[in-house]
Design a protein around this motif. Structure first.
Motif, PDB file in Angstrom:
ATOM      1  N   TRP A 183      80.364  27.170   7.398  1.00  0.00           N
ATOM      2  CA  TRP A 183      79.103  27.000   7.326  1.00  0.00           C
ATOM      3  C   TRP A 183      78.177  28.188   7.537  1.00  0.00           C
ATOM      4  CZ3 TRP A 183      76.467  23.777   4.335  1.00  0.00           C
ATOM      5  CH2 TRP A 183      75.375  23.384   4.352  1.00  0.00           C
ATOM      6  N   ALA A 184      77.862  28.917   6.673  1.00  0.00           N
ATOM      7  CA  ALA A 184      77.281  30.332   6.590  1.00  0.00           C
ATOM      8  C   ALA A 184      75.976  30.309   7.462  1.00  0.00           C
ATOM      9  CB  ALA A 184      76.955  31.093   5.419  1.00  0.00           C
ATOM     10  N   ALA A 185      75.511  31.601   8.036  1.00  0.00           N
ATOM     11  CA  ALA A 185      74.403  31.722   8.740  1.00  0.00           C
ATOM     12  C   ALA A 185      73.165  31.269   7.875  1.00  0.00           C
ATOM     13  CB  ALA A 185      74.362  33.145   9.432  1.00  0.00           C
ATOM     14  N   ALA A 186      73.288  31.544   6.561  1.00  0.00           N
ATOM     15  CA  ALA A 186      71.961  31.532   5.900  1.00  0.00           C
ATOM     16  C   ALA A 186      71.574  29.877   6.052  1.00  0.00           C
ATOM     17  CB  ALA A 186      72.260  31.711   4.378  1.00  0.00           C
ATOM     18  N   PRO A 187      72.151  28.761   5.504  1.00  0.00           N
ATOM     19  CA  PRO A 187      71.979  27.729   5.445  1.00  0.00           C
ATOM     20  C   PRO A 187      71.813  27.138   7.071  1.00  0.00           C
ATOM     21  CG  PRO A 187      74.190  27.526   4.919  1.00  0.00           C
ATOM     22  CD  PRO A 187      73.659  29.162   5.002  1.00  0.00           C
ATOM     23  N   SER A 188      72.689  27.721   8.162  1.00  0.00           N
ATOM     24  CA  SER A 188      72.694  27.362   9.530  1.00  0.00           C
ATOM     25  C   SER A 188      71.249  27.648  10.080  1.00  0.00           C
ATOM     26  CB  SER A 188      73.429  27.754  10.158  1.00  0.00           C
ATOM     27  OG  SER A 188      73.562  27.705  11.545  1.00  0.00           O
ATOM     28  N   GLU A 189      70.618  28.865   9.916  1.00  0.00           N
ATOM     29  CA  GLU A 189      69.295  29.450  10.404  1.00  0.00           C
ATOM     30  C   GLU A 189      68.313  29.078   9.675  1.00  0.00           C
ATOM     31  OE1 GLU A 189      69.092  31.450  13.155  1.00  0.00           O
ATOM     32  OE2 GLU A 189      70.996  30.784  13.757  1.00  0.00           O
ATOM     33  N   ASN A 190      68.245  28.746   8.340  1.00  0.00           N
ATOM     34  CA  ASN A 190      67.192  28.503   7.474  1.00  0.00           C
ATOM     35  C   ASN A 190      66.764  26.954   7.306  1.00  0.00           C
ATOM     36  OD1 ASN A 190      66.955  31.519   7.141  1.00  0.00           O
ATOM     37  ND2 ASN A 190      68.352  31.239   4.958  1.00  0.00           N
ATOM     38  N   LEU A 191      67.945  25.868   7.447  1.00  0.00           N
ATOM     39  CA  LEU A 191      67.721  24.687   7.212  1.00  0.00           C
ATOM     40  C   LEU A 191      67.305  24.096   8.458  1.00  0.00           C
ATOM     41  CD1 LEU A 191      70.493  23.548   4.983  1.00  0.00           C
ATOM     42  CD2 LEU A 191      67.962  23.939   4.217  1.00  0.00           C
ATOM     43  N   PRO A 192      66.259  23.100   8.423  1.00  0.00           N
ATOM     44  CA  PRO A 192      66.058  22.397   9.779  1.00  0.00           C
ATOM     45  C   PRO A 192      67.221  21.919  10.518  1.00  0.00           C
ATOM     46  CG  PRO A 192      64.149  21.990   8.368  1.00  0.00           C
ATOM     47  CD  PRO A 192      65.609  22.557   7.358  1.00  0.00           C
ATOM     48  N   GLN A 193      67.425  22.149  11.819  1.00  0.00           N
ATOM     49  CA  GLN A 193      68.388  21.520  12.477  1.00  0.00           C
ATOM     50  C   GLN A 193      69.630  21.911  11.931  1.00  0.00           C
ATOM     51  OE1 GLN A 193      67.665  17.164  12.856  1.00  0.00           O
ATOM     52  NE2 GLN A 193      65.926  17.367  13.659  1.00  0.00           N
ATOM     53  N   GLU A 194      69.913  23.044  11.376  1.00  0.00           N
ATOM     54  CA  GLU A 194      70.990  23.625  10.716  1.00  0.00           C
ATOM     55  C   GLU A 194      71.768  23.023   9.479  1.00  0.00           C
ATOM     56  OE1 GLU A 194      73.739  24.697  13.793  1.00  0.00           O
ATOM     57  OE2 GLU A 194      72.353  25.774  15.026  1.00  0.00           O
ATOM     58  N   GLY A 195      70.894  21.812   9.110  1.00  0.00           N
ATOM     59  CA  GLY A 195      71.504  21.175   8.113  1.00  0.00           C
ATOM     60  C   GLY A 195      72.280  20.159   8.302  1.00  0.00           C
ATOM     61  N   PRO A 196      73.067  19.222   7.456  1.00  0.00           N
ATOM     62  CA  PRO A 196      73.971  18.117   7.836  1.00  0.00           C
ATOM     63  C   PRO A 196      75.158  18.693   7.792  1.00  0.00           C
ATOM     64  CG  PRO A 196      73.199  18.150   5.380  1.00  0.00           C
ATOM     65  CD  PRO A 196      72.571  18.990   6.110  1.00  0.00           C
ATOM     66  N   ALA A 197      75.748  19.511   8.949  1.00  0.00           N
ATOM     67  CA  ALA A 197      77.015  20.080   9.403  1.00  0.00           C
ATOM     68  C   ALA A 197      77.011  20.006  10.678  1.00  0.00           C
ATOM     69  CB  ALA A 197      76.786  21.806   8.908  1.00  0.00           C
ATOM     70  N   TYR A 198      78.645  20.436  10.969  1.00  0.00           N
ATOM     71  CA  TYR A 198      78.840  20.318  12.335  1.00  0.00           C
ATOM     72  C   TYR A 198      78.109  20.742  13.323  1.00  0.00           C
ATOM     73  CZ  TYR A 198      81.696  20.846  16.509  1.00  0.00           C
ATOM     74  OH  TYR A 198      82.065  21.061  18.096  1.00  0.00           O
ATOM     75  N   PRO A 199      77.662  19.815  14.431  1.00  0.00           N
ATOM     76  CA  PRO A 199      78.236  18.753  14.587  1.00  0.00           C
ATOM     77  C   PRO A 199      77.649  17.424  14.270  1.00  0.00           C
ATOM     78  CG  PRO A 199      77.106  19.336  16.770  1.00  0.00           C
ATOM     79  CD  PRO A 199      76.972  20.562  15.699  1.00  0.00           C
ATOM     80  N   LEU A 200      76.565  17.681  13.582  1.00  0.00           N
ATOM     81  CA  LEU A 200      75.729  16.432  12.874  1.00  0.00           C
ATOM     82  C   LEU A 200      75.648  16.147  11.444  1.00  0.00           C
ATOM     83  CD1 LEU A 200      72.623  17.135  15.159  1.00  0.00           C
ATOM     84  CD2 LEU A 200      74.075  15.534  15.438  1.00  0.00           C
ATOM     85  N   ALA A 201      76.186  15.009  11.121  1.00  0.00           N
ATOM     86  CA  ALA A 201      76.150  14.610   9.822  1.00  0.00           C
ATOM     87  C   ALA A 201      74.932  13.804   9.364  1.00  0.00           C
ATOM     88  CB  ALA A 201      77.440  13.930   9.365  1.00  0.00           C
ATOM     89  N   SER A 202      74.734  13.757   8.158  1.00  0.00           N
ATOM     90  CA  SER A 202      73.546  12.773   7.710  1.00  0.00           C
ATOM     91  C   SER A 202      73.853  11.981   6.440  1.00  0.00           C
ATOM     92  CB  SER A 202      72.538  13.632   7.053  1.00  0.00           C
ATOM     93  OG  SER A 202      71.772  14.622   8.196  1.00  0.00           O
TER      94      SER A 202
END
Length: 457
Positions: A183-202
């Protein structure tokens, strides 16, 4: 800005169309290629293997792994030191054709037990984290969704899902340990709460359309924040993955996948391309609500709010050399990925990574892999303008947020099928993009070493 209800309505219409267009008789679910299991490799575990296989015959397939990761910052960063992090994962797939006579139906559930400390957080200070399991220690539900085949070409999933399990994935990059190569740094840093990605799904829904034998289109919509949007620490706010939130601004992802048998050098490869859109509001990185540059003399320090955020991406996976006399996967493959977004609202507005992986090239070690990769996260120039203005207003100087990059070299050795040991050396350039959290001189470049052991069962 489009409303949540309208986005949900569009996605529901897509799902309904998929049901209507697909043939009446559903095809059988194709099982994903199973990972090698240590239960199949160690005779002493034959009893456990028989129990697992007996349950699978009845429609209940258990799988899991243990990820062990001691890692040390040898030089540079915030300070030298070592950590240990571990992850135990258990998953259950229920075949609804065997259990409930529903052809093409499957229920998937997975959980994590996370423990230990993250070397990047404690000792390095970089955003391109050294391993991809760093998280707050806890036991949590990860994914819980139902999947239904709709004829030969369509598939529908709905429930609690993680985008990093499905989207923006390079096949060759999966060899590496660094978090950003997943999960690249772009969505991880730019999306609120790092997006639906490890360790949190949505919570969300996904439709897959296999348009042809070579082209597939996948679209998904998620509740964008797995925890309360106002939570200071989302992992603490949703500690066990049981919040099941709805009603927050949606995140929509669309990805096209094209695979070919003869590309460069007449060898197989694949292209992925698409984009993701978050329909919430984002801070302007440069301007405040008073129109002044943030941090400048007289600025009120309150960023303007901007509607929506769109990023686009493209990924290439390409085999460039095939081992004579070996399996089709033996040889050398390369990958490249790019993610781009608006500079006014994305801290990382340019993200690039790429590398090469060799498999089956070591004599007598057909399953071993050797990899070299590099990742680059470019910080927004709008953010630098605000930092310069703040330095001028204070009459000081210091490092600016320019970029962070990491180089990773790794060797993945299969001890037996289902057990791998993987030493990895990483070199981090400009941790945190340059300045530390409190400004001033930048964090020194860092060298990280670790040995990852993964047991799959």
């Amino acid at each position: 800005m489009r409303t949540i209800a309208s986005i949900r309505g569009v996605f529901a219409a897509i799902a309904l169309a998929a049901t209507a267009i697909s043939p009446a008789s559903a095809g059988e679910t194709e099982d994903a290629e199973a990972e090698p299991s240590i239960l199949d490799s160690v005779p002493a575990l034959a009893g456990a293997k028989q129990f697992r296989d007996a349950l699978a015959e009845r429609g209940f397939r258990f799988s899991g792994f243990y990820f062990s990761d001691p890692r040390a910052n040898l030089h540079g960063g915030m300070r030298e030191g070592a950590t240990y992090s571990g992850l135990f994962s258990l998953a259950l797939d229920v075949d609804f054709e065997k259990v409930a006579k529903i052809e093409g139906g499957r229920l998937h559930a997975s959980m994590f037990q996370i423990h230990g400390k993250d070397v990047s957080e404690r000792y390095v200070g970089n955003i391109l984290a050294a391993n991809d399991i760093g998280a707050r220690p806890t036991t949590r539900l990860f994914e819980l969704y139902y999947e239904q085949q709709l004829g030969e070409r369509f598939e529908l999933q709905f429930g609690q899902m993680a985008a990093d399990e499905e989207f923006m994935i390079s096949d060759y990059a999966e060899t590496f340990i660094g978090a950003t190569l997943g999960w690249a740094a772009a969505p991880s840093e730019n999306l609120p709460q790092e997006g639906p990605a490890y360790p949190l799904a949505s919570l969300g829904a996904q439709v897959t359309w296999k348009a042809t034998e070579t082209f597939t289109l996948v679209g998904a919509i998620y509740n964008s924040t797995p925890a309360n949007p106002d939570a200071f620490d989302p992992q603490k706010n949703n500690p066990h993955g049981l919040n099941f939130r709805l009603g927050d601004p949606p995140l929509v992802i669309l990805e096209g996948r094209y695979r070919y048998e003869e590309g460069l050098f007449g060898l197989p490869g694949g292209l992925k391309f698409g984009g993701y859109a978050h329909f919430g509001t984002f801070d302007d990185l440069k301007r405040g609500t008073d129109g002044l540059v943030l941090g400048s003399a007289g600025s009120n320090g309150e960023p303007r709010r901007l509607n929506d955020n769109l990023n686009v991406f493209a990924i290439l996976d390409q085999q460039v050399w095939r081992m004579p006399g070996g399996d089709e996967d033996d040889g050398v493959g390369i990958f490249a990925r790019a993610i781009l977004g608006g500079a006014d609202r994305n801290t990382i507005n340019v993200y690039l990574d790429g590398g090469a992986v060799a498999k089956g090239v070591v004599p007598g070690r057909p399953a071993d892999e050797i990899g070299l990769a590099v990742a680059y996260a470019g910080f927004s120039p709008k953010l630098r303008e605000a930092e310069r203005a703040a330095y001028r207003a204070d009459g000081t100087s210091g490092a600016l947020s320019r970029y962070e990059a990491i180089v990773e070299a790794t060797y993945k050795a299969e001890i037996v099928p289902g057990l791998t040991v993987q030493p990895t050396l990483q070199y981090v350039m400009r941790p945190n993009g340059g300045p530390p959290e409190d400004g001033g001189r930048r964090i020194p470049n860092a060298t990280i070493f670790g040995v990852t052991t993964v047991v799959t069962f």
